[in-house]
Design a protein around this motif. Structure first.
Motif, PDB file in Angstrom:
ATOM      1  N   GLN A   1       1.843  47.075-139.244  1.00 34.87           N
ATOM      2  CA  GLN A   1       2.362  46.329-140.397  1.00 34.87           C
ATOM      3  C   GLN A   1       1.333  45.278-140.770  1.00 34.87           C
ATOM      4  O   GLN A   1       0.834  44.567-139.901  1.00 34.87           O
ATOM      5  CB  GLN A   1       3.664  45.589-140.037  1.00 34.87           C
ATOM      6  N   ILE A   2       1.034  45.173-142.071  1.00 25.96           N
ATOM      7  CA  ILE A   2       0.116  44.120-142.523  1.00 25.96           C
ATOM      8  C   ILE A   2       0.795  43.358-143.664  1.00 25.96           C
ATOM      9  O   ILE A   2       1.166  43.954-144.677  1.00 25.96           O
ATOM     10  CB  ILE A   2      -1.230  44.703-143.001  1.00 25.96           C
ATOM     11  N   PHE A   3       0.975  42.069-143.458  1.00 30.06           N
ATOM     12  CA  PHE A   3       1.542  41.207-144.508  1.00 30.06           C
ATOM     13  C   PHE A   3       0.380  40.452-145.161  1.00 30.06           C
ATOM     14  O   PHE A   3      -0.298  39.667-144.505  1.00 30.06           O
ATOM     15  CB  PHE A   3       2.566  40.226-143.921  1.00 30.06           C
ATOM     16  N   ILE A   4       0.168  40.716-146.446  1.00 28.26           N
ATOM     17  CA  ILE A   4      -0.940  40.098-147.181  1.00 28.26           C
ATOM     18  C   ILE A   4      -0.411  38.872-147.937  1.00 28.26           C
ATOM     19  O   ILE A   4       0.674  38.928-148.526  1.00 28.26           O
ATOM     20  CB  ILE A   4      -1.540  41.118-148.183  1.00 28.26           C
ATOM     21  N   THR A   5      -1.191  37.794-147.924  1.00 21.55           N
ATOM     22  CA  THR A   5      -0.722  36.574-148.599  1.00 21.55           C
ATOM     23  C   THR A   5      -1.054  36.581-150.094  1.00 21.55           C
ATOM     24  O   THR A   5      -0.253  36.136-150.909  1.00 21.55           O
ATOM     25  CB  THR A   5      -1.335  35.307-147.964  1.00 21.55           C
ATOM     26  N   HIS A   6      -2.244  37.060-150.441  1.00 22.43           N
ATOM     27  CA  HIS A   6      -2.638  37.122-151.853  1.00 22.43           C
ATOM     28  C   HIS A   6      -3.869  38.006-152.002  1.00 22.43           C
ATOM     29  O   HIS A   6      -4.420  38.492-151.025  1.00 22.43           O
ATOM     30  CB  HIS A   6      -2.859  35.720-152.430  1.00 22.43           C
ATOM     31  N   SER A   7      -4.276  38.199-153.248  1.00 23.75           N
ATOM     32  CA  SER A   7      -5.261  39.256-153.531  1.00 23.75           C
ATOM     33  C   SER A   7      -6.717  38.825-153.323  1.00 23.75           C
ATOM     34  O   SER A   7      -7.607  39.676-153.415  1.00 23.75           O
ATOM     35  CB  SER A   7      -5.080  39.734-154.976  1.00 23.75           C
ATOM     36  N   HIS A   8      -6.996  37.574-153.067  1.00 27.08           N
ATOM     37  CA  HIS A   8      -8.396  37.160-152.965  1.00 27.08           C
ATOM     38  C   HIS A   8      -9.124  37.933-151.856  1.00 27.08           C
ATOM     39  O   HIS A   8      -8.573  38.194-150.788  1.00 27.08           O
ATOM     40  CB  HIS A   8      -8.499  35.646-152.734  1.00 27.08           C
ATOM     41  N   LEU A   9     -10.391  38.238-152.176  1.00 22.57           N
ATOM     42  CA  LEU A   9     -11.170  39.152-151.328  1.00 22.57           C
ATOM     43  C   LEU A   9     -11.224  38.738-149.870  1.00 22.57           C
ATOM     44  O   LEU A   9     -11.199  39.587-148.976  1.00 22.57           O
ATOM     45  CB  LEU A   9     -12.609  39.219-151.862  1.00 22.57           C
ATOM     46  N   ASP A  10     -11.319  37.436-149.604  1.00 26.01           N
ATOM     47  CA  ASP A  10     -11.476  37.010-148.208  1.00 26.01           C
ATOM     48  C   ASP A  10     -10.220  37.279-147.383  1.00 26.01           C
ATOM     49  O   ASP A  10     -10.241  37.129-146.160  1.00 26.01           O
ATOM     50  CB  ASP A  10     -11.896  35.528-148.116  1.00 26.01           C
ATOM     51  N   HIS A  11      -9.133  37.705-148.029  1.00 28.43           N
ATOM     52  CA  HIS A  11      -7.893  37.998-147.303  1.00 28.43           C
ATOM     53  C   HIS A  11      -7.579  39.491-147.238  1.00 28.43           C
ATOM     54  O   HIS A  11      -6.652  39.898-146.556  1.00 28.43           O
ATOM     55  CB  HIS A  11      -6.722  37.238-147.941  1.00 28.43           C
ATOM     56  N   ILE A  12      -8.358  40.294-147.953  1.00 28.70           N
ATOM     57  CA  ILE A  12      -8.049  41.738-148.010  1.00 28.70           C
ATOM     58  C   ILE A  12      -9.261  42.638-147.743  1.00 28.70           C
ATOM     59  O   ILE A  12      -9.132  43.854-147.704  1.00 28.70           O
ATOM     60  CB  ILE A  12      -7.474  42.127-149.388  1.00 28.70           C
ATOM     61  N   CYS A  13     -10.443  42.037-147.561  1.00 30.65           N
ATOM     62  CA  CYS A  13     -11.671  42.829-147.674  1.00 30.65           C
ATOM     63  C   CYS A  13     -11.851  43.905-146.603  1.00 30.65           C
ATOM     64  O   CYS A  13     -12.642  44.823-146.806  1.00 30.65           O
ATOM     65  CB  CYS A  13     -12.887  41.906-147.716  1.00 30.65           C
ATOM     66  N   THR A  14     -11.159  43.834-145.467  1.00 28.14           N
ATOM     67  CA  THR A  14     -11.369  44.897-144.477  1.00 28.14           C
ATOM     68  C   THR A  14     -10.326  46.016-144.593  1.00 28.14           C
ATOM     69  O   THR A  14     -10.380  46.984-143.838  1.00 28.14           O
ATOM     70  CB  THR A  14     -11.381  44.365-143.023  1.00 28.14           C
ATOM     71  N   LEU A  15      -9.412  45.899-145.536  1.00 32.56           N
ATOM     72  CA  LEU A  15      -8.399  46.962-145.692  1.00 32.56           C
ATOM     73  C   LEU A  15      -9.028  48.346-145.903  1.00 32.56           C
ATOM     74  O   LEU A  15      -8.593  49.320-145.277  1.00 32.56           O
ATOM     75  CB  LEU A  15      -7.457  46.647-146.860  1.00 32.56           C
ATOM     76  N   PRO A  16     -10.039  48.474-146.766  1.00 32.03           N
ATOM     77  CA  PRO A  16     -10.625  49.806-146.961  1.00 32.03           C
ATOM     78  C   PRO A  16     -11.193  50.390-145.664  1.00 32.03           C
ATOM     79  O   PRO A  16     -10.926  51.552-145.331  1.00 32.03           O
ATOM     80  CB  PRO A  16     -11.744  49.566-147.978  1.00 32.03           C
ATOM     81  N   PHE A  17     -11.966  49.605-144.934  1.00 29.50           N
ATOM     82  CA  PHE A  17     -12.606  50.120-143.706  1.00 29.50           C
ATOM     83  C   PHE A  17     -11.560  50.396-142.631  1.00 29.50           C
ATOM     84  O   PHE A  17     -11.689  51.326-141.848  1.00 29.50           O
ATOM     85  CB  PHE A  17     -13.673  49.135-143.224  1.00 29.50           C
ATOM     86  N   PHE A  18     -10.504  49.586-142.629  1.00 30.60           N
ATOM     87  CA  PHE A  18      -9.386  49.803-141.707  1.00 30.60           C
ATOM     88  C   PHE A  18      -8.728  51.152-141.982  1.00 30.60           C
ATOM     89  O   PHE A  18      -8.487  51.935-141.057  1.00 30.60           O
ATOM     90  CB  PHE A  18      -8.385  48.648-141.882  1.00 30.60           C
ATOM     91  N   THR A  19      -8.464  51.442-143.257  1.00 28.80           N
ATOM     92  CA  THR A  19      -7.786  52.711-143.579  1.00 28.80           C
ATOM     93  C   THR A  19      -8.645  53.900-143.133  1.00 28.80           C
ATOM     94  O   THR A  19      -8.119  54.891-142.638  1.00 28.80           O
ATOM     95  CB  THR A  19      -7.500  52.838-145.099  1.00 28.80           C
ATOM     96  N   LYS A  20      -9.944  53.778-143.296  1.00 30.34           N
ATOM     97  CA  LYS A  20     -10.824  54.883-142.880  1.00 30.34           C
ATOM     98  C   LYS A  20     -10.805  55.042-141.357  1.00 30.34           C
ATOM     99  O   LYS A  20     -10.751  56.151-140.837  1.00 30.34           O
ATOM    100  CB  LYS A  20     -12.244  54.618-143.369  1.00 30.34           C
ATOM    101  N   ASN A  21     -10.826  53.913-140.647  1.00 30.24           N
ATOM    102  CA  ASN A  21     -10.846  53.967-139.175  1.00 30.24           C
ATOM    103  C   ASN A  21      -9.592  54.586-138.583  1.00 30.24           C
ATOM    104  O   ASN A  21      -9.654  55.264-137.563  1.00 30.24           O
ATOM    105  CB  ASN A  21     -11.031  52.561-138.597  1.00 30.24           C
TER     106      ASN A  21
END
Ligand SMILES: [Zn+2]
Ligand SMILES: [Zn+2]
Length: 253
Positions: A48-68
């Protein structure tokens, strides 16, 4: 409850990872450094990942995480966030241009990630925890989170300028062990903090008067290059509860 601070910096540089908290190994708040701080095995354990807001410094590893995690998980990882934040993720990131849309891969019925909207004030029971989103005051729609189990709780304000509700929630939280909030820019850059909806140490000092609980206050989101200027400014607040939140800090309550 176990809380690991994977990243708590307001800027990325060697030794300074971006905002990401891990609770009980399976729940993350923000995704600024999931893939830098965790082994691939540990990443697969995040459900489970709870995101606070869309700014890059809070979401930037989501793409690499999904691939892993692709191919290593049978149940989709839930990405919880405000509708506006999810819309940004869909429009600007998982759009097949910057990154494949893993919310429909390998199939819309059984994707790698599933987006789930949160409503501020509602309590979400996941992974044995109770998570409450709390609206704060930032440049884009943004929530902090209260995380509770039956014995302990912490409140994370995320990025915010002056705000009240997150303090009201913290004040009425039984078993509160830690309050985490931000200071992003030195006092001399109050104009920048105002324009980007962040706090300086001086503004933080005024905000902390709203917190009535005698618990440690962990400060995060300092800009790495500004630390030498900001540390004495934070000390000057003279609030005994205040401490810097350390990367890789490990709390057990
Ligand atoms: Zn922000
Ligand atoms: Zn930020």
């Amino acid at each position: 409850m176990e809380l690991r601070v994977l990243g708590c910096s307001g800027g990325e540089a060697e030794g300074n990872r971006l905002t990401c908290l891990l609770v009980n190994r399976s729940l993350a708040i923000d995704a600024g450094s999931l893939t830098q701080a965790l082994t691939t095995r540990e990443q697969v354990a995040v459900r489970q990942i709870f995101i606070t807001h869309s700014h890059l410094d809070h979401i930037c590893t989501l793409p690499f995480f999904t691939k892993n995690i692709f191919g290593h998980t049978e149940v989709p990882v839930q990405i919880h966030a405000l509708p506006e934040t999810l819309a940004s993720l869909r429009r600007h990131l998982f759009n097949d241009e910057l990154w494949p849309d893993f919310s429909v891969i390998p199939s819309p019925d059984n994707p790698i990630i599933r987006f789930s909207e949160v409503v501020p004030g509602q309590v979400y029971e996941v992974e044995g925890l109770r998570i409450t989103p709390i609206l704060v005051n930032h440049l884009v729609p943004c929530v902090g989170y209260r995380v509770e189990d039956d014995h302990s709780a912490f409140v994370f304000s995320s990025d915010t300028a002056e705000t009240d509700h997150v303090y009201e929630v913290a004040n009425e939280t039984p078993n509160l062990k830690l309050f985490i909030t931000e200071a992003s820019f030195p006092n001399s850059q109050a104009w920048l903090a105002e324009a980007s909806k962040h706090l300086t140490p001086e503004k933080l000092g005024r905000e902390l008067k709203k917190l009535k609980q005698d618990v440690p206050v962990g400060i995060f989101h300092l800009t790495p290059g500004d630390r030498p200027v900001m540390l004495p400014e934070l000390k000057a607040i003279k609030d005994k509860r205040l401490m810097l939140l350390d990367q890789d800090a490990h709390f057990r309550w």
